[in-house]
Design a protein around this motif. Structure first.
Motif, PDB file in Angstrom:
ATOM      1  N   ALA A   5      -6.615 -10.042  -9.507  1.00 13.39           N
ATOM      2  CA  ALA A   5      -6.347  -8.614  -9.945  1.00 13.39           C
ATOM      3  C   ALA A   5      -6.979  -7.257 -10.481  1.00 13.39           C
ATOM      4  O   ALA A   5      -7.160  -6.116  -9.857  1.00 13.39           O
ATOM      5  CB  ALA A   5      -6.108  -9.183 -11.088  1.00 13.39           C
ATOM      6  N   ASN A   6      -8.449  -7.648 -11.125  1.00 10.13           N
ATOM      7  CA  ASN A   6      -9.504  -6.637 -11.015  1.00 10.13           C
ATOM      8  C   ASN A   6      -9.976  -6.235  -9.454  1.00 10.13           C
ATOM      9  O   ASN A   6     -10.397  -4.933  -9.850  1.00 10.13           O
ATOM     10  CB  ASN A   6     -10.481  -6.842 -11.799  1.00 10.13           C
ATOM     11  N   ASN A   7     -10.709  -6.870  -8.823  1.00  9.52           N
ATOM     12  CA  ASN A   7     -10.528  -5.987  -7.690  1.00  9.52           C
ATOM     13  C   ASN A   7      -9.774  -5.223  -6.826  1.00  9.52           C
ATOM     14  O   ASN A   7      -9.633  -4.427  -6.093  1.00  9.52           O
ATOM     15  CB  ASN A   7     -11.145  -8.140  -6.375  1.00  9.52           C
ATOM     16  N   ILE A   8      -8.251  -6.113  -7.045  1.00  5.22           N
ATOM     17  CA  ILE A   8      -7.255  -5.246  -6.060  1.00  5.22           C
ATOM     18  C   ILE A   8      -7.057  -3.540  -7.158  1.00  5.22           C
ATOM     19  O   ILE A   8      -6.801  -2.752  -6.315  1.00  5.22           O
ATOM     20  CB  ILE A   8      -6.295  -6.180  -6.076  1.00  5.22           C
ATOM     21  N   ASP A   9      -7.333  -3.771  -7.905  1.00 10.63           N
ATOM     22  CA  ASP A   9      -7.615  -2.865  -9.267  1.00 10.63           C
ATOM     23  C   ASP A   9      -8.698  -1.999  -9.069  1.00 10.63           C
ATOM     24  O   ASP A   9      -8.195  -0.648  -8.906  1.00 10.63           O
ATOM     25  CB  ASP A   9      -7.596  -2.672 -10.638  1.00 10.63           C
ATOM     26  N   ASP A  10      -9.572  -2.245  -8.432  1.00 17.01           N
ATOM     27  CA  ASP A  10     -11.097  -1.519  -7.839  1.00 17.01           C
ATOM     28  C   ASP A  10     -10.332  -1.373  -6.622  1.00 17.01           C
ATOM     29  O   ASP A  10     -11.046   0.577  -5.792  1.00 17.01           O
ATOM     30  CB  ASP A  10     -11.920  -1.977  -7.959  1.00 17.01           C
ATOM     31  N   ARG A  11     -10.136  -1.908  -5.485  1.00 11.22           N
ATOM     32  CA  ARG A  11      -9.471  -0.900  -4.553  1.00 11.22           C
ATOM     33  C   ARG A  11      -8.841   0.199  -4.363  1.00 11.22           C
ATOM     34  O   ARG A  11      -8.823   1.131  -3.798  1.00 11.22           O
ATOM     35  CB  ARG A  11      -8.892  -1.931  -3.570  1.00 11.22           C
ATOM     36  N   ILE A  12      -7.511  -0.460  -4.993  1.00 11.27           N
ATOM     37  CA  ILE A  12      -6.449   0.713  -5.599  1.00 11.27           C
ATOM     38  C   ILE A  12      -7.419   2.246  -5.891  1.00 11.27           C
ATOM     39  O   ILE A  12      -7.331   3.215  -5.750  1.00 11.27           O
ATOM     40  CB  ILE A  12      -5.183   0.354  -6.631  1.00 11.27           C
ATOM     41  N   LYS A  13      -8.149   2.020  -7.048  1.00 13.22           N
ATOM     42  CA  LYS A  13      -8.912   3.751  -7.486  1.00 13.22           C
ATOM     43  C   LYS A  13      -9.495   3.812  -6.375  1.00 13.22           C
ATOM     44  O   LYS A  13      -9.798   5.116  -5.993  1.00 13.22           O
ATOM     45  CB  LYS A  13      -9.704   3.026  -8.424  1.00 13.22           C
ATOM     46  N   ALA A  14      -9.887   2.825  -5.969  1.00 12.38           N
ATOM     47  CA  ALA A  14     -11.297   3.646  -4.916  1.00 12.38           C
ATOM     48  C   ALA A  14     -10.415   4.258  -4.050  1.00 12.38           C
ATOM     49  O   ALA A  14     -11.063   5.635  -2.724  1.00 12.38           O
ATOM     50  CB  ALA A  14     -11.953   2.692  -3.722  1.00 12.38           C
ATOM     51  N   LEU A  15      -8.872   3.905  -3.595  1.00 15.15           N
ATOM     52  CA  LEU A  15      -8.523   4.810  -2.455  1.00 15.15           C
ATOM     53  C   LEU A  15      -7.794   5.919  -2.607  1.00 15.15           C
ATOM     54  O   LEU A  15      -7.912   6.736  -1.863  1.00 15.15           O
ATOM     55  CB  LEU A  15      -6.950   3.607  -1.652  1.00 15.15           C
TER      56      LEU A  15
END
Length: 82
Positions: A5-15
């Motif tokens: 979940a944290n990894n996905i949140d980080d990827r969303i923020k990066a995108l």
């Protein structure tokens, strides 16, 4: 699962950051293109109408005098397409 979940949140923020950066780039490109177009148009107006010696308000008055005539007599190939 918390790690994913944290990894996905980080990827969303990066995108989202990447999207904002691209939008800024496009806005800058549009602004630069508009500035270039305005400079070129102004240079042509000064060249063909010999108005480089006039002040800004005099240039505006000059253009107002001829605007209606030019709009009414512009050939269709130069009119804005709808």
């Amino acid at each position: 699962m918390q790690y994913q979940a944290n990894n996905i949140d980080d990827r969303i923020k990066a995108l989202e950051q990447r999207k904002k950066a691209l939008e800024r780039h496009l806005n800058n490109s549009d602004r630069k293109a508009r500035t270039k177009r305005l400079i070129e148009t102004g240079a042509l107006a000064e060249k063909f109408f010999d108005i480089d010696h006039l002040s800004l308000s005099q240039k505006e008055e000059f253009f107002k005098i001829f605007a209606n005539y030019i709009k009414a007599n512009t050939p269709s190939k130069f009119k804005k397409q709808k």
